[in-house]
Write a protein that holds these residues in place. Sequence first.
Motif, short mmCIF file in Angstrom:
data_model
loop_
_atom_site.label_atom_id
_atom_site.label_comp_id
_atom_site.label_asym_id
_atom_site.label_seq_id
_atom_site.Cartn_x
_atom_site.Cartn_y
_atom_site.Cartn_z
N VAL A 292 0.98 -1.10 0.03
CA VAL A 292 -0.04 -0.23 0.09
C VAL A 292 1.35 1.12 0.17
O VAL A 292 1.78 1.22 0.35
N THR A 293 0.58 2.12 -0.86
CA THR A 293 1.43 3.87 -1.04
C THR A 293 -0.12 5.05 -0.88
O THR A 293 -1.17 4.49 -0.55
N ASN A 294 0.79 6.04 -1.37
CA ASN A 294 -0.41 7.41 -1.30
C ASN A 294 0.03 8.04 -2.57
O ASN A 294 1.22 8.10 -2.28
N GLU A 295 -1.06 8.82 -2.96
CA GLU A 295 -0.55 9.42 -3.62
C GLU A 295 -0.57 10.65 -3.00
O GLU A 295 -1.57 11.60 -2.71
N VAL A 296 1.03 11.68 -2.92
CA VAL A 296 0.64 12.70 -2.19
C VAL A 296 1.39 13.89 -3.43
O VAL A 296 1.40 15.45 -2.41
N GLY A 297 1.39 13.72 -4.40
CA GLY A 297 1.79 14.75 -5.35
C GLY A 297 0.62 15.76 -6.46
O GLY A 297 1.20 15.87 -6.92
N CYS A 298 -0.32 15.55 -5.75
CA CYS A 298 -1.19 15.59 -6.92
C CYS A 298 -2.10 17.43 -6.37
O CYS A 298 -3.18 17.13 -6.03
N GLY A 299 -1.62 17.70 -4.82
CA GLY A 299 -1.60 19.17 -4.75
C GLY A 299 -0.72 20.40 -5.52
O GLY A 299 0.23 19.76 -5.66
N ILE A 300 -0.79 21.39 -4.44
CA ILE A 300 0.00 22.92 -4.65
C ILE A 300 1.23 21.92 -4.50
O ILE A 300 1.13 21.35 -2.97
N VAL A 301 1.89 22.67 -4.57
CA VAL A 301 3.32 22.45 -4.76
C VAL A 301 3.45 23.19 -3.24
O VAL A 301 3.62 24.52 -2.78
N PRO A 302 4.34 21.97 -1.96
CA PRO A 302 3.62 22.45 -1.01
C PRO A 302 5.40 24.07 -0.51
O PRO A 302 5.76 23.62 -1.56
N ASP A 303 5.21 24.37 0.53
CA ASP A 303 5.32 25.88 0.64
C ASP A 303 7.12 25.45 1.48
O ASP A 303 8.12 25.70 1.19
N ASN A 304 7.58 24.11 2.22
CA ASN A 304 8.65 23.79 2.77
C ASN A 304 9.05 22.83 1.89
O ASN A 304 8.78 22.13 2.01
N ASN B 248 0.31 19.22 -15.10
CA ASN B 248 0.24 19.03 -13.39
C ASN B 248 -1.10 18.56 -12.96
O ASN B 248 -1.61 19.30 -13.50
N GLU B 249 -1.59 17.64 -12.25
CA GLU B 249 -2.77 17.39 -11.31
C GLU B 249 -2.01 18.34 -9.68
O GLU B 249 -1.44 18.11 -9.11
N VAL B 250 -2.52 19.51 -9.82
CA VAL B 250 -2.56 20.17 -8.54
C VAL B 250 -3.44 20.51 -8.03
O VAL B 250 -3.55 21.10 -7.21
N GLY B 251 -5.11 19.96 -8.45
CA GLY B 251 -6.38 19.89 -7.25
C GLY B 251 -6.60 18.82 -6.55
O GLY B 251 -8.01 19.39 -5.92
N CYS B 252 -5.65 18.16 -6.51
CA CYS B 252 -6.25 17.26 -5.79
C CYS B 252 -6.36 17.27 -4.52
O CYS B 252 -6.42 15.81 -3.16
N GLY B 253 -5.40 18.23 -3.57
CA GLY B 253 -5.49 17.78 -2.20
C GLY B 253 -6.39 18.81 -1.70
O GLY B 253 -7.18 19.55 -1.79
N ILE B 254 -6.01 19.74 -0.40
CA ILE B 254 -6.75 20.76 0.82
C ILE B 254 -6.63 21.37 -0.35
O ILE B 254 -5.71 21.63 -0.63
N VAL B 255 -7.96 22.34 0.24
CA VAL B 255 -8.10 23.79 -0.55
C VAL B 255 -6.89 24.64 0.47
O VAL B 255 -7.01 24.45 1.36
N PRO B 256 -5.91 25.36 -0.32
CA PRO B 256 -4.69 26.05 0.25
C PRO B 256 -5.03 27.31 0.39
O PRO B 256 -6.28 27.70 0.91
N ASP B 257 -4.58 27.29 2.05
CA ASP B 257 -4.48 28.78 3.02
C ASP B 257 -4.72 30.10 1.82
O ASP B 257 -5.90 31.07 1.85
N ASN B 258 -3.65 29.85 0.86
CA ASN B 258 -3.50 31.35 0.51
C ASN B 258 -4.45 31.27 -0.83
O ASN B 258 -4.39 30.45 -1.74
N ALA B 259 -4.66 32.79 -0.87
CA ALA B 259 -5.49 33.11 -1.91
C ALA B 259 -4.94 33.24 -2.93
O ALA B 259 -4.97 32.48 -4.42
N LEU B 260 -3.69 32.82 -3.75
CA LEU B 260 -2.92 33.21 -4.39
C LEU B 260 -2.94 31.84 -4.53
O LEU B 260 -2.47 31.13 -6.37
N ALA B 261 -2.67 30.94 -4.17
CA ALA B 261 -2.64 29.44 -4.48
C ALA B 261 -3.76 28.93 -5.20
O ALA B 261 -3.40 28.11 -5.74
#
Lengths: 168, 168, 168
Positions: free
Chosen positions: A120-132, B122-135
């Motif tokens: 079992v693994t996870n898809e973790v790369g389909c959100g916005i680029v993380p800040d940190n 890229n798929e960037v919309g499958c995470g939690i809604v980002p906190d900041n408006a620009l994202a």
Amino acid sequence: MSKTILITGGARSGKSGIAETMALSLAPRAVYIATAEAHDAEMEARIAAHQARRGAEWDTHAEPLDLTGALAATDGRGPRLIDCLTLWLSNLLHARRNWQAAGAEFVTALAAQRDPVVIVTNEVGCGIVPDNALAREFRDAAGLLNQKIAAVSDEVHLVVSGLPLKVK
Amino acid sequence: MSKTILITGGARSGKSGIAETMALSLAPRAVYIATAEAHDAEMEARIAAHQARRGAEWDTHAEPLDLTGALAATDGRGPRLIDCLTLWLSNLLHARRNWQAAGAEFVTALAAQRDPVVIVTNEVGCGIVPDNALAREFRDAAGLLNQKIAAVSDEVHLVVSGLPLKVK
Amino acid sequence: MSKTILITGGARSGKSGIAETMALSLAPRAVYIATAEAHDAEMEARIAAHQARRGAEWDTHAEPLDLTGALAATDGRGPRLIDCLTLWLSNLLHARRNWQAAGAEFVTALAAQRDPVVIVTNEVGCGIVPDNALAREFRDAAGLLNQKIAAVSDEVHLVVSGLPLKVK
């Protein structure tokens, strides 16, 4: 040659349930290789919920870091279910281990197994680029590791809302 | 009429490698249209890793903003691989350009190409809604742009763990 | 027995447009069950854009919390489109309601409908694990709710770049 099945998908998509069903479809008993360590109450509750779903058909082998050793220790005891790969990666990064070397060693070990392995693994790369930067490093590593495991797997399934979609 | 192929997926899912293979399956030489600009060491390392994978079959055409111009400049030189659309969008937003107008112009230009175009996004919309408006603005724009390109593409593939899943 | 269709996908993947087309393919008129409440200008703009796309074939029934009641109130008036499930969940959590109980009640109600129900939901679990506990709680709940609805749905589609991929 043994069979390797990779189950990927988002958080709470039903990956573990599907992986458990697949493992038990291969034999009446199976070994659950848990990579989770309970560091806090949230994690403890998550582990307990997972264990409560599994029945008496399961032997549990807990191993946060040495997955290759866990494969060797459990081969011959029936299908193994590794839950999950991304937590293993997180443990490796946290322990400042060389995850590339550990991943390559694990991939090599997979090919040598007699009993099947469901991972079992996870898809973790389909959100916005993380800040940190650490989160970016983790998601890059997870993506690369998933690719390497998928390349040597016999089957790969993407789980969406509890439903497996066969990718390979 | 030329062929347009869209390759989408998460970070480190193997999109670029698959797109490169597809482009080179269409002709012995291809043009790599790079939208990346090296602003920092992390980005430089990423670009270098991408270039190291590509071989001598590739001509490189760097263009961070004017993708429509890049298509015009390279048509007739074989298949083009654009890597990647979301970075282009990010460049447009950063330069305070009108991305809707640039996107519409690019979609129109695609239909007029003689040589094929393979586009990585890229798929960037499958995470939690980002906190900041620009994202949030970026992920909305990326989703809308992906839809518009997919609508005029001949093939669309979702890449999961290095494996392409044909969506169109 | 009525038909239930679940449409899932990332932000701005084209879920609503596809769901609207599916609902209107079942009957000339349909009911739009909106779970959105306009708390700020960004949300107002989003709601207005959604309404502008829909035509005169639609009756609108706004209901942020009692979706089971909304199903009862609209059954017999043609296909219903619920847009969207994750916003409903967010409203429930915000109002400190028991979302598990509300979800179970909704699943039971779905089976008793005469007219079809098309449900739009979101993939929110394919990014990096969120830093804050509330966001983790939300994405866990969304994943579990999606699984439960998918299990009783006749069709489930994952929307990628405006294109539906049939999962069930």
